[in-house]
Design a protein around this motif. Structure first.
Motif, short mmCIF file in Angstrom:
data_model
loop_
_atom_site.label_atom_id
_atom_site.label_comp_id
_atom_site.label_asym_id
_atom_site.label_seq_id
_atom_site.Cartn_x
_atom_site.Cartn_y
_atom_site.Cartn_z
N GLN A 62 -1.85 -3.77 -8.80
CA GLN A 62 -1.46 -3.23 -7.50
C GLN A 62 -0.12 -3.81 -7.04
O GLN A 62 0.72 -3.10 -6.49
CB GLN A 62 -2.55 -3.52 -6.46
CG GLN A 62 -3.81 -2.69 -6.64
CD GLN A 62 -4.87 -3.02 -5.60
OE1 GLN A 62 -4.79 -4.05 -4.92
NE2 GLN A 62 -5.86 -2.14 -5.47
N LEU A 102 -0.01 -13.88 -6.39
CA LEU A 102 -0.97 -13.49 -5.35
C LEU A 102 -1.09 -14.55 -4.27
O LEU A 102 -1.37 -14.25 -3.10
CB LEU A 102 -2.34 -13.23 -5.98
CG LEU A 102 -2.39 -12.14 -7.07
CD1 LEU A 102 -3.79 -12.08 -7.68
CD2 LEU A 102 -1.99 -10.79 -6.50
N ASP A 150 -5.82 -6.61 -9.03
CA ASP A 150 -4.91 -7.10 -7.99
C ASP A 150 -3.47 -7.19 -8.51
O ASP A 150 -2.52 -6.81 -7.80
CB ASP A 150 -5.37 -8.47 -7.50
CG ASP A 150 -6.71 -8.40 -6.78
OD1 ASP A 150 -7.09 -7.29 -6.36
OD2 ASP A 150 -7.37 -9.45 -6.65
N ASP A 190 -1.06 -14.67 -11.50
CA ASP A 190 -2.00 -14.96 -10.42
C ASP A 190 -1.36 -15.84 -9.35
O ASP A 190 -1.76 -15.82 -8.18
CB ASP A 190 -3.26 -15.60 -10.96
CG ASP A 190 -2.97 -16.83 -11.81
OD1 ASP A 190 -1.77 -17.12 -12.04
OD2 ASP A 190 -3.93 -17.49 -12.24
#
Length: 467
Positions: A379, A430, A376, A427
């Motif tokens: 990306q 995200l 993730d 993180d």
């Protein structure tokens, strides 16, 4: 076909009694370090030069090689690394904008590297010759010395000339440009490109010609205003070099000694950069009068005349010639800072930073990812990278690095590469879309939404142009 570049002033069938050439004034850099190391007062400069060379080699600006560095220091087109190529390209773009786009009646041209006609005023001529033809002549049995000499001379005379500067091409394009400007003064012709200059080796006689990238402006103006135009361009060029410098005072301007250019020029000015080993010219400006133009066009004054108010005059020529490769060296050296800090435990830490001007820095931003779901985060990094590239902002994909490194190690690497900002994607990105942006120059880290990164970088780089 294998070819050789031959300097026509030097006959290669050298007889033993011929004197050896004068030694080159540039020394091997390793010997230079040793010589400087013996002088206590120069120890700081010697260490700084060594650090500078290692940084340029380690951080992809030039290829690591002693001879390559020696060429680079001479102001010769060396083997650049990826960042060195980007820096040189950026400099050429900025030079072009400052000369061609800064005022009306300056036009870009492109001339040939090779020509069959050599100017009578050329002081140093290089010829491109077929090595097979030379070998046949030299190895031909029963050929007397006089016959071999005459044959070789004919081969040289029939070979094309390699350009040693960009001035001659602009002078030749003067007449075709007159209709474009309606025969009105002043106007200029600008060009950038590779030229070749002969080098004198210290022990082995004349060596192979050296490549260097030149930037040239040839300005045609009225004889009555030529001196003022020389002063104008000298000021403009000095301001341009200082605009992108971390330490502007290292760039200076000085008049050229009388007679240094012979009778070709009435006056000259040089833009200099002060390296630890001495001042070196980056650009040279000459007021050449009308002699060069008349000789190029066989002295036909009538067809050369332009309008200066109500008068028709043969224009004077102002030549501005810059060594782009030495300019790259100057900006790299000028931007290197060695910062020393003492931590709470009184330990000394050294931080090397290549503080290139924001508009010249080859890489504007590095993208790295912290802990979190790898797929993730990658990306997100790839999406931001593509967005920045589409906006013309060069980005370094640090998130592709396979060797484990701490953020401190990465920041050290990016500072030495001259990267303006480092963006850490974690993180938390995200969940909230927030990234951590670190500045090269201040080391301050601030939180920013990922959607604002592109606009922030574009505004920052644009603002630096106007400082």
């Amino acid at each position: 076909m294998l070819t050789h570049c031959v300097r026509t002033q030097v006959f290669f069938l050298r007889r033993p009694e011929m004197p050896s050439p004068l030694p080159c004034r540039f020394t091997n850099p390793l010997q230079f370090w040793r010589d400087c190391a013996s002088l206590p007062s120069d120890t700081g400069d010697t260490d700084h030069i060594k650090t500078f060379i290692e940084l340029c080699s380690d951080r992809y600006y030039i290829i690591r090689d002693t001879r390559n560095w020696d060429s680079f220091r001479r102001g010769i087109n060396c083997r650049y690394g990826p960042l060195g190529m980007e820096l040189r390209k950026g400099m050429l773009d900025k030079w072009w904008a400052s000369v061609v786009m800064s005022r009306a009646q300056v036009f870009g041209i492109s001339t040939m590297h090779l020509t069959r006609n050599t100017s009578a005023t050329a002081e140093s001529t290089l010829k491109l010759v077929d090595s097979n033809a030379l070998d046949c002549t030299v190895n031909q049995k029963g050929l007397a010395w006089d016959q071999a000499r005459d044959t070789l001379k004919r081969q040289l005379q029939g070979s094309p000339t390699v350009r040693t500067n960009l001035l001659q091409g602009a002078l030749e394009q003067y007449l075709p440009s007159l209709e474009l400007v309606n025969r009105r003064l002043p106007f200029g012709l600008a060009e950038t490109g590779v030229c070749y200059q002969p080098l004198e080796e210290q022990t082995n006689g004349p060596g192979c010609p050296a490549e260097l990238t030149q930037a040239s402006l040839v300005w045609f103006c009225s004889p009555r205003t030529s001196s003022q135009w020389l002063d104008y361009w000298a000021r403009q060029r000095l301001q341009w070099w200082r605009k992108f410098a971390l330490g502007p005072s290292s760039f200076s301007c000085s008049d050229v000694s009388d007679g240094e250019e012979g009778e070709r020029a009435s006056r000259g000015v040089r833009i200099l950069y002060h390296f630890p080993w001495g001042a070196e010219p980056l650009e040279t400006l000459w007021n050449l009068g009308d002699a060069e133009l008349l000789q190029t066009h066989k002295g036909s004054r009538a067809k050369l005349q332009c309008r200066d108010g109500r008068k028709s005059v043969v224009p004077h020529v102002i030549s501005v010639s810059g060594n782009v490769d030495r300019g790259v060296l100057a900006y790299l050296h000028n931007s290197l800072q060695e910062i020393r800090k003492t931590d709470s435990k009184q330990r000394l830490h050294k931080r090397k930073v290549l503080k290139l001007h924001p508009s010249l820095a080859p890489v504007k931003v590095a993208l790295d990812m912290g802990r979190g779901p790898t797929v993730d985060l990658r990306q997100v990094c790839e999406g931001l990278l593509q967005e920045l590239l589409e906006g013309g902002i060069t980005a370094w994909p640090g998130y592709l690095e396979t060797m484990p490194s701490s953020m401190e190690q990465l920041n050290t690497k990016y500072d030495e590469m001259g990267v303006l900002f480092t963006i850490a994607i974690t993180d938390g990105t995200l969940e909230s879309g927030l990234v951590l942006v670190r500045s090269r120059d201040t080391t301050i880290k601030e939180t920013m939404h990922i959607s604002k990164v592109k606009a922030f970088l574009a505004k920052y780089i644009s603002a630096s142009e106007n400082i």
